[in-house]
Design a protein around this motif. Sequence first.
Motif, PDB file in Angstrom:
ATOM      1  N   LYS A   7      34.282  46.603  42.833  1.00 31.64           N
ATOM      2  CA  LYS A   7      35.252  46.423  44.013  1.00 31.64           C
ATOM      3  C   LYS A   7      36.300  47.718  43.983  1.00 31.64           C
ATOM      4  CE  LYS A   7      39.662  45.552  45.066  1.00 31.64           C
ATOM      5  NZ  LYS A   7      41.109  45.698  44.495  1.00 31.64           N
ATOM      6  N   ASP A 154      40.248  41.154  45.211  1.00 26.32           N
ATOM      7  CA  ASP A 154      39.722  41.017  43.740  1.00 26.32           C
ATOM      8  C   ASP A 154      39.105  39.777  43.707  1.00 26.32           C
ATOM      9  OD1 ASP A 154      40.969  43.454  42.843  1.00 26.32           O
ATOM     10  OD2 ASP A 154      42.912  42.310  42.512  1.00 26.32           O
ATOM     11  N   LYS A 209      50.468  43.775  39.380  1.00 24.75           N
ATOM     12  CA  LYS A 209      49.513  43.921  40.352  1.00 24.75           C
ATOM     13  C   LYS A 209      48.128  44.051  40.335  1.00 24.75           C
ATOM     14  CE  LYS A 209      51.015  47.087  43.028  1.00 24.75           C
ATOM     15  NZ  LYS A 209      51.134  47.966  44.072  1.00 24.75           N
TER      16      LYS A 209
END
Length: 398
Positions: A7, A154, A209
Amino acid sequence: MAIVVKKFGGSSVGNVELIRGIAQRLAKDYRSGDKLVLVVSAMAKTTDKLFDLAYQISPHPSRRELDMLLTAGERISMSLLSLALLEEGIASISFTGSQSGIITDKRHGNARILKVNAFRIHEELARGKVVIVAGFQGVSTSKEITTLGRGGSDTSAVALASYLGAERCEIYTDVAGVFTADPRIVPDAKFIPEIGYQDMLALAYSGSKVMHPRAVEYACKYRVKVEIKSSFSFDNGTIMQAELPGGVLDNKGKGDKMEDRFVSAIAHKDNLMQYRLTANAHAVELLKHWQHEIFKLAQIEGELEIYVESKYAQDIDFYLKQKGCQNFQKNDEMAFVVLVGLGLASDPLFVAQVMELMLPLKLQRICHSERALELMLPRESIPEALKLLHQEIIGDRK
Ligand code: ADP
Ligand code: ASP
Ligand code: MG
């Protein structure tokens, strides 16, 4: 041949040069024989810009139309990456969330993945292609386009890795992996080579984050092996997997005593808006139809406190007023710092040490759970609090 899901976050695909660079590195991986499924976020800031456009037109945009708009961001990056791979001589194909078979519930803006019907992905992998999937999106059981909540690519990646039975899921981002604090605020933060799901979960839910909390939850539930690493170097990153007893995987023998506490990392969250409402039946009804992600929620005596990201404030004000709630209060001055690890709260000496350090910074609240000690402070104290706590508690630990 193993399937590997990779990703790439927004800053990793922020411009054409970066996309080209990623395609060149991926070409090597592809030639080494792995079957690659790539998940992309929208190019840096694109989602924010699309969001702003919608709010310029409407103070409370239709959630359906907002999802249609926001999902366009990932379409741009997926097709550009596919074009870059084709230029490298690698057969590739990009799919939207819907084409990839990511089926969600009907909650626009904050949808949950129900299942993945990944037959098109399997077909294209079998043809030898690299498959690129738009992150952050799916299609609902009523065939509407949905999004999974900000930072949700994610979650797309981990869910796909789980459904495809991938050997691992690699999350490429703009830092080298997980650090003991946000390396952009604490320059001395240390790289963590291995982290257990539970610590990562506590960090993610506390505002760090680097990985979306729902993605960590998914990885933990379905035991997906995840590596968080740099999209600029492709060097080895942080491995997240089931942990050994005692917290972080690499802390063996680091404490002086068996029961020593161990702070794995320090998270922080600012840019929050606190809403305070009377905690009554009306508030319960408001919560039932609440559409935005809530960072934290607490009832203190007769008041309900709801913390959400400030960017949702305009929409939430509109929602509350529309539902006849006029007397809510707002405050955007508070933020949180959270120490994550084991044995933190059971040790009054440790809590005293933290309180003493934080007193000059106007500590407002302190509370603990089994894996975290949470501090509420004025927003402007956060950088100082992070640096001080990191220096005193994590310091030079190897
Ligand atoms: P992406 O666009 O790749 O999804 P994010 O911006 O969502 O990237 O997450 C990466 C950012 O997370 C880093 O740039 C860093 O500033 C921040 N961050 C916060 N806490 C940590 C931490 N403990 N370790 C690493 N990065 C952190
Ligand atoms: N593009 C979306 C966002 O900015 C999803 C993501 O980046 O993961 O929130
Ligand atoms: Mg992210």
